[in-house]
Design an enzyme around this catalytic site. Sequence first.
Site, PDB file in Angstrom:
ATOM      1  N   ASP A 113       0.670   3.765  -3.139  1.00  0.00           N
ATOM      2  CA  ASP A 113       0.239   5.148  -2.950  1.00  0.00           C
ATOM      3  C   ASP A 113       1.157   6.096  -3.714  1.00  0.00           C
ATOM      4  O   ASP A 113       0.697   7.027  -4.381  1.00  0.00           O
ATOM      5  CB  ASP A 113       0.233   5.470  -1.460  1.00  0.00           C
ATOM      6  CG  ASP A 113      -0.125   6.916  -1.180  1.00  0.00           C
ATOM      7  OD1 ASP A 113      -1.276   7.301  -1.429  1.00  0.00           O
ATOM      8  OD2 ASP A 113       0.754   7.669  -0.710  1.00  0.00           O
ATOM      9  N   ASN A 166      -7.164   0.537   0.667  1.00  0.00           N
ATOM     10  CA  ASN A 166      -5.805   0.041   0.849  1.00  0.00           C
ATOM     11  C   ASN A 166      -5.443  -1.056  -0.154  1.00  0.00           C
ATOM     12  O   ASN A 166      -4.318  -1.101  -0.662  1.00  0.00           O
ATOM     13  CB  ASN A 166      -5.638  -0.492   2.271  1.00  0.00           C
ATOM     14  CG  ASN A 166      -5.773   0.606   3.311  1.00  0.00           C
ATOM     15  OD1 ASN A 166      -5.595   1.786   3.023  1.00  0.00           O
ATOM     16  ND2 ASN A 166      -6.105   0.218   4.523  1.00  0.00           N
ATOM     17  N   GLU A 184       0.842  -1.201   0.000  1.00  0.00           N
ATOM     18  CA  GLU A 184       0.000   0.000   0.000  1.00  0.00           C
ATOM     19  C   GLU A 184       0.872   1.244   0.000  1.00  0.00           C
ATOM     20  O   GLU A 184       0.596   2.222  -0.708  1.00  0.00           O
ATOM     21  CB  GLU A 184      -0.907  -0.016   1.225  1.00  0.00           C
ATOM     22  CG  GLU A 184      -1.755   1.237   1.386  1.00  0.00           C
ATOM     23  CD  GLU A 184      -2.248   1.410   2.804  1.00  0.00           C
ATOM     24  OE1 GLU A 184      -2.814   2.484   3.088  1.00  0.00           O
ATOM     25  OE2 GLU A 184      -2.062   0.505   3.633  1.00  0.00           O
ATOM     26  N   GLU A 224      -4.627   0.414  -3.632  1.00  0.00           N
ATOM     27  CA  GLU A 224      -3.268   0.951  -3.674  1.00  0.00           C
ATOM     28  C   GLU A 224      -2.241  -0.183  -3.660  1.00  0.00           C
ATOM     29  O   GLU A 224      -1.218  -0.110  -4.364  1.00  0.00           O
ATOM     30  CB  GLU A 224      -3.038   1.888  -2.490  1.00  0.00           C
ATOM     31  CG  GLU A 224      -3.841   3.178  -2.588  1.00  0.00           C
ATOM     32  CD  GLU A 224      -3.672   4.059  -1.366  1.00  0.00           C
ATOM     33  OE1 GLU A 224      -3.831   5.289  -1.505  1.00  0.00           O
ATOM     34  OE2 GLU A 224      -3.389   3.527  -0.270  1.00  0.00           O
TER      35      GLU A 224
END
Length: 241
Positions: free
Chosen positions: A51, A120, A47, A123
């Site tokens: 991101d 989450n 994650e 990502e």
Amino acid sequence: MSMHGRLSRIEAICGHHFDDQELVSSAITHPSAVEGMGISASYERLEFLGDAVLGALVSSYLYEHFDEMDEGELTRLKISLVSGKMLSDVAEDLGIAPLIIMGDSERGTGARGMHSALENVYEALVGAIYLDAGVEASRAFVERTLIVRVTPELAKRPLSPKSLLQQCTQKEFKCAPVYQLIDQSGPAHNPVFTSEVSVCDKVEGSGSGATKKESEEHAAQDALARLGYIASDDSDRSDAS
């Protein structure tokens, strides 16, 4: 559903066959399902990477396709596009929710817990694809699933507290806010996170929430009020030390 079945469906959603099956397995695994195991067993590290990759891909796309927009409009458009709600909605529409591996402690959190998990996992999948096949494969996934939702109207949405605080402090102090998780309490199925935000090494706000991200938003809101960027009446303030 068997693990093989989950992974096959996720690969179909991603439009990508993973050479490294551990990557995709971790990407759909909630931390509550692998407590006591290695940190790479869940989606948390993926994650983090996803991101950053997602932010770069979205920024690049918007820069190339919205050349009439200034920096502020591009920022608001990006923030709206990569917001938690948007990513959660996209992941849910893709059919990811029933494929997430969650522990017993998290299943009781209901819609709130699933919203956070969906964001989450999306990502994490971006990060997993990037590691397995490179940036172009990640770009193809992001453009097919997320970029298709971009509209100029998204640029008109107000900034989140975290984004507004960053914009204000970078302009005035030439430094970005830094967030720190200072406490986690409550049962595993209903945790309370508390975060502080510092600007130029000085704590300016604190806040609590049901997720780490929510606590950071509340801390940013508190800091905005304390620093005078918004009226204190507009902030659900919590005292910062």
